[in-house]
Enzyme design. Structure first.
Site, PDB file in Angstrom:
ATOM      1  CG  ASN A   8      -1.839   1.085   1.376  1.00  0.00           C
ATOM      2  OD1 ASN A   8      -1.780   2.060   0.623  1.00  0.00           O
ATOM      3  ND2 ASN A   8      -2.748   0.984   2.335  1.00  0.00           N
ATOM      4  CE  LYS A  15      -0.238   2.972   6.451  1.00  0.00           C
ATOM      5  NZ  LYS A  15      -1.624   3.444   6.479  1.00  0.00           N
ATOM      6  NE  ARG A  89      -5.353   2.991  -0.778  1.00  0.00           N
ATOM      7  CZ  ARG A  89      -5.099   4.094  -0.092  1.00  0.00           C
ATOM      8  NH1 ARG A  89      -3.958   4.230   0.567  1.00  0.00           N
ATOM      9  NH2 ARG A  89      -5.979   5.058  -0.062  1.00  0.00           N
ATOM     10  CG  HIS A 176     -10.809   6.804   1.716  1.00  0.00           C
ATOM     11  ND1 HIS A 176     -11.175   8.083   2.077  1.00  0.00           N
ATOM     12  CD2 HIS A 176      -9.502   6.691   1.997  1.00  0.00           C
ATOM     13  CE1 HIS A 176     -10.130   8.717   2.557  1.00  0.00           C
ATOM     14  NE2 HIS A 176      -9.093   7.895   2.520  1.00  0.00           N
ATOM     15  CG  HIS A 204     -11.402   6.101   5.597  1.00  0.00           C
ATOM     16  ND1 HIS A 204     -10.910   4.819   5.606  1.00  0.00           N
ATOM     17  CD2 HIS A 204     -10.318   6.915   5.673  1.00  0.00           C
ATOM     18  CE1 HIS A 204      -9.593   4.852   5.685  1.00  0.00           C
ATOM     19  NE2 HIS A 204      -9.206   6.122   5.717  1.00  0.00           N
ATOM     20  CG  LEU A 205     -14.257  10.169  10.004  1.00  0.00           C
ATOM     21  CD1 LEU A 205     -15.007  10.582  11.266  1.00  0.00           C
ATOM     22  CD2 LEU A 205     -14.551  11.153   8.871  1.00  0.00           C
ATOM     23  N   GLY A 206      -9.500   9.474   8.586  1.00  0.00           N
ATOM     24  CA  GLY A 206      -8.078   9.377   8.892  1.00  0.00           C
ATOM     25  C   GLY A 206      -7.415  10.678   8.472  1.00  0.00           C
ATOM     26  NE  ARG A 237      -5.302  14.320   0.369  1.00  0.00           N
ATOM     27  CZ  ARG A 237      -5.693  13.053   0.358  1.00  0.00           C
ATOM     28  NH1 ARG A 237      -6.946  12.733   0.161  1.00  0.00           N
ATOM     29  NH2 ARG A 237      -4.809  12.098   0.521  1.00  0.00           N
ATOM     30  CG  ASP A 279      -1.740  13.783  14.857  1.00  0.00           C
ATOM     31  OD1 ASP A 279      -1.143  12.836  14.343  1.00  0.00           O
ATOM     32  OD2 ASP A 279      -2.477  13.674  15.864  1.00  0.00           O
ATOM     33  NE  ARG A 281      -2.690  10.669  17.678  1.00  0.00           N
ATOM     34  CZ  ARG A 281      -2.048   9.637  17.177  1.00  0.00           C
ATOM     35  NH1 ARG A 281      -1.892   8.573  17.916  1.00  0.00           N
ATOM     36  NH2 ARG A 281      -1.558   9.650  15.966  1.00  0.00           N
ATOM     37  CB  ILE A 327     -10.332  10.840  13.378  1.00  0.00           C
ATOM     38  CG1 ILE A 327      -9.018  11.586  13.106  1.00  0.00           C
ATOM     39  CG2 ILE A 327     -11.297  11.706  14.180  1.00  0.00           C
ATOM     40  CD1 ILE A 327      -9.155  12.800  12.188  1.00  0.00           C
ATOM     41  CD  GLU A 377      -7.093   1.829   3.380  1.00  0.00           C
ATOM     42  OE1 GLU A 377      -6.056   2.026   4.064  1.00  0.00           O
ATOM     43  OE2 GLU A 377      -7.671   2.736   2.764  1.00  0.00           O
TER      44      GLU A 377
END
Ligand code: ADP
Length: 395
Positions: A8, A15, A89, A176, A204-206, A237, A279, A281, A327, A377
Protein backbone atom coordinates in the site's frame (compact mmCIF):
# COMPACT_ATOMS: atom_id res chain seq x y z
CA UNK A 1 3.31 -22.71 2.99
CA UNK A 2 1.54 -20.33 0.68
CA UNK A 3 1.23 -16.64 1.29
CA UNK A 4 0.26 -13.27 -0.14
CA UNK A 5 2.11 -9.99 0.08
CA UNK A 6 0.17 -6.71 0.11
CA UNK A 7 1.66 -3.34 -0.76
CA UNK A 8 0.00 0.00 0.00
CA UNK A 9 2.12 2.85 -1.34
CA UNK A 10 1.24 6.33 -0.02
CA UNK A 11 2.77 9.69 -0.82
CA UNK A 12 5.66 9.27 1.65
CA UNK A 13 5.24 5.71 2.93
CA UNK A 14 4.92 2.10 1.78
CA UNK A 15 2.88 -0.18 4.05
CA UNK A 16 3.27 -3.93 3.56
CA UNK A 17 1.80 -7.11 5.04
CA UNK A 18 2.33 -10.82 4.59
CA UNK A 19 -0.66 -13.17 4.93
CA UNK A 20 -0.70 -16.92 5.21
CA UNK A 21 -3.42 -18.27 2.94
CA UNK A 22 -6.24 -20.00 4.80
CA UNK A 23 -9.67 -19.33 6.14
CA UNK A 24 -9.30 -16.83 7.69
CA UNK A 25 -6.19 -15.26 6.21
CA UNK A 26 -3.49 -14.97 8.89
CA UNK A 27 -1.23 -11.95 8.95
CA UNK A 28 2.31 -13.09 9.76
CA UNK A 29 4.30 -9.90 9.22
CA UNK A 30 3.51 -6.26 8.66
CA UNK A 31 5.24 -2.95 8.64
CA UNK A 32 6.06 0.17 6.70
CA UNK A 33 8.75 2.24 5.15
CA UNK A 34 8.18 5.76 6.40
CA UNK A 35 9.34 9.30 5.59
CA UNK A 36 10.44 8.48 2.04
CA UNK A 37 12.12 11.51 0.51
CA UNK A 38 12.48 13.16 3.95
CA UNK A 39 15.12 12.91 6.65
CA UNK A 40 15.00 9.87 8.94
CA UNK A 41 13.62 7.32 6.46
CA UNK A 42 12.94 4.09 8.33
CA UNK A 43 11.59 0.57 7.97
CA UNK A 44 9.43 -0.58 10.88
CA UNK A 45 7.94 -4.06 11.15
CA UNK A 46 6.12 -6.33 13.56
CA UNK A 47 5.44 -10.03 13.69
CA UNK A 48 1.87 -11.34 13.78
CA UNK A 49 1.51 -10.68 17.51
CA UNK A 50 2.40 -7.01 17.05
CA UNK A 51 4.59 -7.28 20.13
CA UNK A 52 8.00 -7.52 18.56
CA UNK A 53 8.44 -4.25 16.80
CA UNK A 54 11.72 -3.32 15.17
CA UNK A 55 12.83 -0.18 13.44
CA UNK A 56 15.76 0.27 11.08
CA UNK A 57 17.02 3.50 9.57
CA UNK A 58 17.42 3.13 5.84
CA UNK A 59 18.86 5.19 3.00
CA UNK A 60 16.15 5.84 0.40
CA UNK A 61 15.79 9.27 -1.13
CA UNK A 62 12.87 8.38 -3.40
CA UNK A 63 10.18 5.72 -3.93
CA UNK A 64 12.25 3.69 -6.37
CA UNK A 65 15.15 3.27 -3.94
CA UNK A 66 12.73 2.70 -1.02
CA UNK A 67 11.04 -0.06 -3.04
CA UNK A 68 14.38 -1.71 -3.75
CA UNK A 69 15.46 -1.56 -0.10
CA UNK A 70 12.09 -3.05 0.89
CA UNK A 71 12.33 -5.83 -1.72
CA UNK A 72 15.88 -6.74 -0.56
CA UNK A 73 14.70 -6.85 3.03
CA UNK A 74 11.52 -8.81 2.28
CA UNK A 75 13.42 -11.38 0.23
CA UNK A 76 15.42 -12.27 3.36
CA UNK A 77 12.38 -12.80 5.59
CA UNK A 78 11.03 -16.17 6.64
CA UNK A 79 7.97 -16.94 4.62
CA UNK A 80 8.83 -14.77 1.64
CA UNK A 81 9.80 -17.77 -0.47
CA UNK A 82 6.21 -18.98 -0.16
CA UNK A 83 4.69 -15.76 -1.51
CA UNK A 84 2.57 -16.78 -4.48
CA UNK A 85 0.99 -13.46 -5.36
CA UNK A 86 1.16 -9.78 -4.64
CA UNK A 87 -1.67 -7.27 -4.24
CA UNK A 88 -1.27 -3.50 -4.58
CA UNK A 89 -3.53 -0.68 -3.56
CA UNK A 90 -3.90 1.60 -6.57
CA UNK A 91 -5.66 4.86 -5.78
CA UNK A 92 -7.06 5.65 -9.22
CA UNK A 93 -8.59 3.05 -11.52
CA UNK A 94 -10.93 5.17 -13.67
CA UNK A 95 -13.57 2.79 -15.07
CA UNK A 96 -12.30 -0.43 -13.47
CA UNK A 97 -15.02 -2.00 -11.39
CA UNK A 98 -12.93 -4.76 -9.81
CA UNK A 99 -9.33 -5.70 -9.05
CA UNK A 100 -7.30 -6.57 -12.15
CA UNK A 101 -4.23 -8.72 -12.78
CA UNK A 102 -1.31 -6.48 -13.71
CA UNK A 103 -0.43 -6.81 -17.39
CA UNK A 104 1.61 -4.56 -19.66
CA UNK A 105 -1.69 -3.16 -21.00
CA UNK A 106 -2.85 -2.24 -17.50
CA UNK A 107 0.50 -0.61 -16.72
CA UNK A 108 0.28 1.38 -19.97
CA UNK A 109 -3.21 2.51 -19.00
CA UNK A 110 -2.07 3.55 -15.52
CA UNK A 111 0.78 5.52 -17.13
CA UNK A 112 -1.78 7.25 -19.34
CA UNK A 113 -3.97 8.30 -16.41
CA UNK A 114 -1.06 9.49 -14.23
CA UNK A 115 -2.22 13.13 -14.50
CA UNK A 116 -5.48 12.16 -12.72
CA UNK A 117 -3.58 11.59 -9.49
CA UNK A 118 -0.02 12.88 -9.72
CA UNK A 119 0.56 12.41 -5.96
CA UNK A 120 -0.10 8.67 -5.88
CA UNK A 121 -0.20 6.98 -9.29
CA UNK A 122 3.44 7.53 -10.41
CA UNK A 123 4.67 6.02 -7.12
CA UNK A 124 2.28 3.10 -7.28
CA UNK A 125 3.37 2.34 -10.86
CA UNK A 126 7.01 2.49 -9.75
CA UNK A 127 6.30 -0.02 -6.97
CA UNK A 128 4.53 -2.44 -9.31
CA UNK A 129 7.41 -2.17 -11.78
CA UNK A 130 10.08 -2.66 -9.11
CA UNK A 131 8.45 -5.93 -7.97
CA UNK A 132 7.88 -7.00 -11.57
CA UNK A 133 11.53 -6.50 -12.40
CA UNK A 134 12.75 -8.55 -9.44
CA UNK A 135 10.05 -11.24 -9.53
CA UNK A 136 8.80 -11.37 -13.14
CA UNK A 137 6.82 -14.57 -12.59
CA UNK A 138 4.98 -13.40 -9.47
CA UNK A 139 1.35 -12.50 -10.32
CA UNK A 140 0.42 -8.99 -9.19
CA UNK A 141 -3.09 -7.67 -8.65
CA UNK A 142 -4.08 -3.99 -8.76
CA UNK A 143 -6.88 -3.18 -6.29
CA UNK A 144 -8.46 0.16 -7.12
CA UNK A 145 -9.73 2.61 -4.52
CA UNK A 146 -12.20 3.99 -7.06
CA UNK A 147 -13.79 0.63 -7.93
CA UNK A 148 -16.24 0.62 -4.99
CA UNK A 149 -17.96 3.73 -6.36
CA UNK A 150 -18.06 2.83 -10.04
CA UNK A 151 -21.71 1.79 -9.86
CA UNK A 152 -22.87 5.14 -8.46
CA UNK A 153 -25.88 6.63 -10.23
CA UNK A 154 -25.11 9.02 -13.05
CA UNK A 155 -26.49 11.97 -11.07
CA UNK A 156 -23.87 11.39 -8.35
CA UNK A 157 -21.04 11.13 -10.87
CA UNK A 158 -21.91 14.00 -13.19
CA UNK A 159 -20.02 17.27 -12.63
CA UNK A 160 -21.82 20.45 -13.70
CA UNK A 161 -19.24 21.46 -16.33
CA UNK A 162 -19.46 21.72 -20.13
CA UNK A 163 -20.34 18.26 -21.42
CA UNK A 164 -17.10 17.82 -23.40
CA UNK A 165 -15.24 17.23 -20.11
CA UNK A 166 -17.59 14.40 -19.18
CA UNK A 167 -16.59 12.63 -22.38
CA UNK A 168 -12.96 12.91 -21.23
CA UNK A 169 -13.66 11.18 -17.93
CA UNK A 170 -13.95 14.30 -15.77
CA UNK A 171 -16.47 13.05 -13.21
CA UNK A 172 -16.82 12.12 -9.55
CA UNK A 173 -14.82 8.93 -8.96
CA UNK A 174 -14.60 8.76 -5.16
CA UNK A 175 -11.81 7.03 -3.23
CA UNK A 176 -11.15 4.99 -0.03
CA UNK A 177 -12.92 2.13 -1.81
CA UNK A 178 -10.81 -0.64 -0.26
CA UNK A 179 -11.62 0.67 3.19
CA UNK A 180 -15.32 1.03 2.37
CA UNK A 181 -15.50 -2.46 0.84
CA UNK A 182 -13.84 -3.89 3.96
CA UNK A 183 -16.26 -2.03 6.26
CA UNK A 184 -19.25 -3.41 4.31
CA UNK A 185 -17.88 -6.96 4.62
CA UNK A 186 -17.42 -6.49 8.35
CA UNK A 187 -20.92 -5.10 8.66
CA UNK A 188 -22.24 -8.23 6.96
CA UNK A 189 -20.15 -10.44 9.30
CA UNK A 190 -21.68 -8.61 12.26
CA UNK A 191 -25.09 -9.62 10.96
CA UNK A 192 -26.27 -6.03 10.47
CA UNK A 193 -29.15 -6.32 7.97
CA UNK A 194 -28.36 -2.82 6.67
CA UNK A 195 -25.26 -4.33 5.00
CA UNK A 196 -27.39 -5.98 2.34
CA UNK A 197 -30.74 -4.26 2.41
CA UNK A 198 -30.40 -0.98 4.31
CA UNK A 199 -29.17 2.59 4.23
CA UNK A 200 -25.59 2.97 5.47
CA UNK A 201 -23.21 5.91 5.79
CA UNK A 202 -19.53 4.97 6.03
CA UNK A 203 -17.15 7.61 7.39
CA UNK A 204 -13.44 6.95 6.86
CA UNK A 205 -11.88 9.59 9.10
CA UNK A 206 -8.08 9.38 8.89
CA UNK A 207 -5.52 11.81 7.53
CA UNK A 208 -7.41 11.41 4.31
CA UNK A 209 -11.13 11.47 5.06
CA UNK A 210 -14.26 10.73 3.08
CA UNK A 211 -17.80 9.46 3.50
CA UNK A 212 -19.87 7.13 1.35
CA UNK A 213 -23.62 6.66 1.14
CA UNK A 214 -24.44 2.98 0.58
CA UNK A 215 -27.85 1.54 -0.26
CA UNK A 216 -28.38 -2.24 -0.33
CA UNK A 217 -24.62 -2.76 -0.37
CA UNK A 218 -23.91 -0.35 -3.26
CA UNK A 219 -22.26 3.05 -3.12
CA UNK A 220 -24.72 5.70 -4.30
CA UNK A 221 -22.62 8.78 -3.48
CA UNK A 222 -19.36 9.79 -1.88
CA UNK A 223 -17.73 12.99 -0.67
CA UNK A 224 -14.46 12.80 -2.63
CA UNK A 225 -14.69 13.67 -6.27
CA UNK A 226 -12.55 13.73 -9.39
CA UNK A 227 -9.55 13.78 -7.04
CA UNK A 228 -9.05 12.88 -3.36
CA UNK A 229 -8.76 16.61 -2.56
CA UNK A 230 -12.55 17.04 -2.61
CA UNK A 231 -15.21 16.68 0.09
CA UNK A 232 -14.63 16.87 3.83
CA UNK A 233 -11.79 18.99 5.29
CA UNK A 234 -8.79 16.67 5.94
CA UNK A 235 -5.44 16.73 7.70
CA UNK A 236 -3.70 18.81 5.00
CA UNK A 237 -6.25 18.78 2.14
CA UNK A 238 -8.85 21.51 1.93
CA UNK A 239 -11.81 19.43 0.79
CA UNK A 240 -14.50 21.31 -1.17
CA UNK A 241 -13.81 24.95 -2.02
CA UNK A 242 -15.53 27.67 -3.98
CA UNK A 243 -14.29 27.26 -7.59
CA UNK A 244 -14.09 31.05 -7.79
CA UNK A 245 -11.19 30.97 -5.37
CA UNK A 246 -8.61 29.70 -7.87
CA UNK A 247 -8.93 32.62 -10.33
CA UNK A 248 -9.24 35.08 -7.42
CA UNK A 249 -5.93 33.92 -5.91
CA UNK A 250 -4.31 33.83 -9.35
CA UNK A 251 -5.33 37.48 -9.88
CA UNK A 252 -4.63 38.88 -6.45
CA UNK A 253 -1.68 36.77 -5.27
CA UNK A 254 -0.33 35.50 -8.60
CA UNK A 255 -0.69 31.94 -7.31
CA UNK A 256 0.13 29.44 -10.08
CA UNK A 257 -1.77 26.21 -10.62
CA UNK A 258 1.18 24.26 -9.19
CA UNK A 259 1.19 26.44 -6.05
CA UNK A 260 -2.57 26.07 -5.77
CA UNK A 261 -2.26 22.29 -6.03
CA UNK A 262 0.42 22.25 -3.30
CA UNK A 263 -1.64 24.54 -1.09
CA UNK A 264 -4.93 22.64 -1.27
CA UNK A 265 -3.28 19.23 -0.91
CA UNK A 266 -0.43 19.76 1.53
CA UNK A 267 -0.86 23.08 3.36
CA UNK A 268 -4.59 23.33 4.01
CA UNK A 269 -7.18 21.45 6.07
CA UNK A 270 -6.50 21.00 9.79
CA UNK A 271 -2.89 22.12 9.29
CA UNK A 272 -3.83 25.26 7.39
CA UNK A 273 -6.53 26.38 9.81
CA UNK A 274 -4.61 25.55 13.01
CA UNK A 275 -1.21 26.72 11.70
CA UNK A 276 0.35 24.13 14.00
CA UNK A 277 -0.54 20.51 13.22
CA UNK A 278 -2.37 18.23 10.81
CA UNK A 279 -2.83 15.65 13.55
CA UNK A 280 -6.15 15.49 15.41
CA UNK A 281 -4.53 14.34 18.65
CA UNK A 282 -2.28 17.41 18.71
CA UNK A 283 -5.21 19.69 18.00
CA UNK A 284 -7.36 18.19 20.75
CA UNK A 285 -4.48 18.66 23.18
CA UNK A 286 -4.21 22.33 22.19
CA UNK A 287 -7.81 23.37 21.64
CA UNK A 288 -8.39 24.71 25.16
CA UNK A 289 -5.54 27.23 24.80
CA UNK A 290 -5.35 27.86 21.08
CA UNK A 291 -8.38 29.17 19.22
CA UNK A 292 -6.84 28.14 15.88
CA UNK A 293 -6.72 24.48 17.00
CA UNK A 294 -10.28 24.76 18.38
CA UNK A 295 -11.55 26.18 15.08
CA UNK A 296 -9.84 23.43 13.05
CA UNK A 297 -11.47 20.72 15.21
CA UNK A 298 -14.87 22.46 15.07
CA UNK A 299 -14.68 22.78 11.27
CA UNK A 300 -13.92 19.07 10.89
CA UNK A 301 -16.84 18.01 13.10
CA UNK A 302 -19.27 20.48 11.54
CA UNK A 303 -18.44 19.41 8.00
CA UNK A 304 -18.63 15.69 8.84
CA UNK A 305 -22.08 16.32 10.33
CA UNK A 306 -23.17 18.16 7.17
CA UNK A 307 -22.06 15.27 4.96
CA UNK A 308 -23.98 12.81 7.12
CA UNK A 309 -27.08 15.01 6.78
CA UNK A 310 -26.64 15.26 3.01
CA UNK A 311 -26.18 11.52 2.59
CA UNK A 312 -29.12 10.71 4.87
CA UNK A 313 -31.19 12.83 2.47
CA UNK A 314 -29.73 11.04 -0.56
CA UNK A 315 -30.53 7.67 1.06
CA UNK A 316 -34.00 8.69 2.24
CA UNK A 317 -33.09 7.98 5.88
CA UNK A 318 -30.42 6.09 7.74
CA UNK A 319 -30.11 2.67 9.36
CA UNK A 320 -26.41 2.36 10.18
CA UNK A 321 -23.56 4.85 10.57
CA UNK A 322 -20.02 3.44 10.61
CA UNK A 323 -17.10 5.50 11.93
CA UNK A 324 -13.64 4.31 11.01
CA UNK A 325 -9.89 5.06 10.46
CA UNK A 326 -7.59 6.86 12.93
CA UNK A 327 -10.05 9.51 14.12
CA UNK A 328 -13.24 7.49 13.72
CA UNK A 329 -11.83 4.47 15.56
CA UNK A 330 -10.04 6.21 18.42
CA UNK A 331 -11.57 9.51 19.23
CA UNK A 332 -14.75 9.57 21.37
CA UNK A 333 -14.92 13.37 21.64
CA UNK A 334 -14.86 13.87 17.87
CA UNK A 335 -17.48 11.14 17.37
CA UNK A 336 -19.69 12.80 19.98
CA UNK A 337 -19.35 16.22 18.37
CA UNK A 338 -20.12 14.86 14.91
CA UNK A 339 -23.24 13.04 16.13
CA UNK A 340 -24.43 15.84 18.43
CA UNK A 341 -27.70 17.27 17.07
CA UNK A 342 -28.39 14.33 14.75
CA UNK A 343 -31.16 13.04 17.02
CA UNK A 344 -33.69 14.09 14.37
CA UNK A 345 -32.20 11.37 12.14
CA UNK A 346 -32.37 8.78 14.92
CA UNK A 347 -28.65 9.05 15.81
CA UNK A 348 -28.17 8.85 19.58
CA UNK A 349 -24.89 7.89 21.21
CA UNK A 350 -24.42 5.99 24.45
CA UNK A 351 -21.80 7.98 26.34
CA UNK A 352 -20.17 5.05 28.11
CA UNK A 353 -19.99 2.89 24.96
CA UNK A 354 -18.55 5.80 23.02
CA UNK A 355 -15.95 6.51 25.72
CA UNK A 356 -14.62 2.96 25.53
CA UNK A 357 -14.55 2.76 21.70
CA UNK A 358 -17.13 -0.06 21.85
CA UNK A 359 -18.06 -1.72 18.54
CA UNK A 360 -21.65 -0.41 18.91
CA UNK A 361 -21.77 3.11 20.39
CA UNK A 362 -25.41 4.05 19.78
CA UNK A 363 -27.91 4.16 22.63
CA UNK A 364 -30.54 1.42 22.68
CA UNK A 365 -33.17 4.12 22.22
CA UNK A 366 -31.59 5.39 18.95
CA UNK A 367 -33.07 4.23 15.63
CA UNK A 368 -29.67 4.24 13.91
CA UNK A 369 -26.95 1.70 14.76
CA UNK A 370 -23.73 3.70 15.16
CA UNK A 371 -20.71 1.43 14.88
CA UNK A 372 -16.95 1.76 15.27
CA UNK A 373 -15.19 -0.64 12.92
CA UNK A 374 -11.42 -0.90 12.50
CA UNK A 375 -10.72 -0.71 8.83
CA UNK A 376 -8.07 -2.89 7.23
CA UNK A 377 -7.18 -2.03 3.67
CA UNK A 378 -4.33 -4.56 3.61
CA UNK A 379 -6.64 -7.44 4.54
CA UNK A 380 -9.09 -6.30 1.85
CA UNK A 381 -6.26 -6.45 -0.71
CA UNK A 382 -5.26 -9.94 0.47
CA UNK A 383 -8.88 -11.13 0.26
CA UNK A 384 -9.11 -9.72 -3.26
CA UNK A 385 -5.94 -11.58 -4.28
CA UNK A 386 -7.46 -14.83 -3.01
CA UNK A 387 -10.75 -14.19 -4.79
CA UNK A 388 -9.29 -13.15 -8.14
CA UNK A 389 -6.26 -15.39 -8.34
CA UNK A 390 -7.56 -18.27 -6.24
CA UNK A 391 -5.36 -20.56 -4.20
CA UNK A 392 -3.61 -21.72 -7.37
CA UNK A 393 -1.88 -18.36 -7.56
CA UNK A 394 -0.65 -18.72 -4.03
CA UNK A 395 0.84 -22.15 -4.72
P1 ADP B 1 -3.89 7.58 7.47
O1 ADP B 1 -5.00 8.20 6.66
O2 ADP B 1 -2.57 8.25 7.26
O3 ADP B 1 -3.83 6.06 7.41
P2 ADP B 1 -4.96 7.24 10.13
O4 ADP B 1 -6.16 6.47 9.72
O5 ADP B 1 -3.94 6.56 10.96
O6 ADP B 1 -4.25 7.99 8.95
O7 ADP B 1 -5.52 8.52 10.97
C1 ADP B 1 -4.65 9.48 11.45
C2 ADP B 1 -5.47 10.45 12.27
O8 ADP B 1 -6.06 9.73 13.36
C3 ADP B 1 -4.62 11.56 12.89
O9 ADP B 1 -5.30 12.80 12.82
C4 ADP B 1 -4.52 11.11 14.33
O10 ADP B 1 -4.35 12.19 15.22
C5 ADP B 1 -5.87 10.47 14.53
N1 ADP B 1 -5.87 9.62 15.73
C6 ADP B 1 -5.24 8.46 15.91
N2 ADP B 1 -5.42 8.04 17.20
C7 ADP B 1 -6.19 8.98 17.80
C8 ADP B 1 -6.73 9.16 19.11
N3 ADP B 1 -6.49 8.27 20.06
N4 ADP B 1 -7.45 10.29 19.35
C9 ADP B 1 -7.67 11.19 18.38
N5 ADP B 1 -7.20 11.08 17.14
C10 ADP B 1 -6.47 9.99 16.86
Amino acid sequence: MQSILTINGGSSSIKFALYQVGDPLQRTLYGKVDRIGLSGTSLTFSDSTGKQQERHSIAASDHRSAANVLIDWLAKQDGFASVGALGHRVVHGMKHIQPEIVTQELLDELQRIRPYDPDHLPREIELIEAFRKRFPKLPQLACFDTAFHQGMPRVAKLLPLPRRFDAKGVERYGFHGLSFAYLMEELAHLGDPAATTGRVILAHLGNGASLAAVRAGKSIDTSMGFTPTAGLVMSTRSGDLDPGLAPYLARTEQITSKQFYEMVNHESGLLGVSETSSDMRDLLAREADDVRAAEAVALFCYQAKKWIGAFAAALGGLDTLVLSAGIGENCPSIRARICDGLGFLGVELDEARNAENAPLISADTGRVAVRVIRTDEELMIARSVCRVLGTAAAA
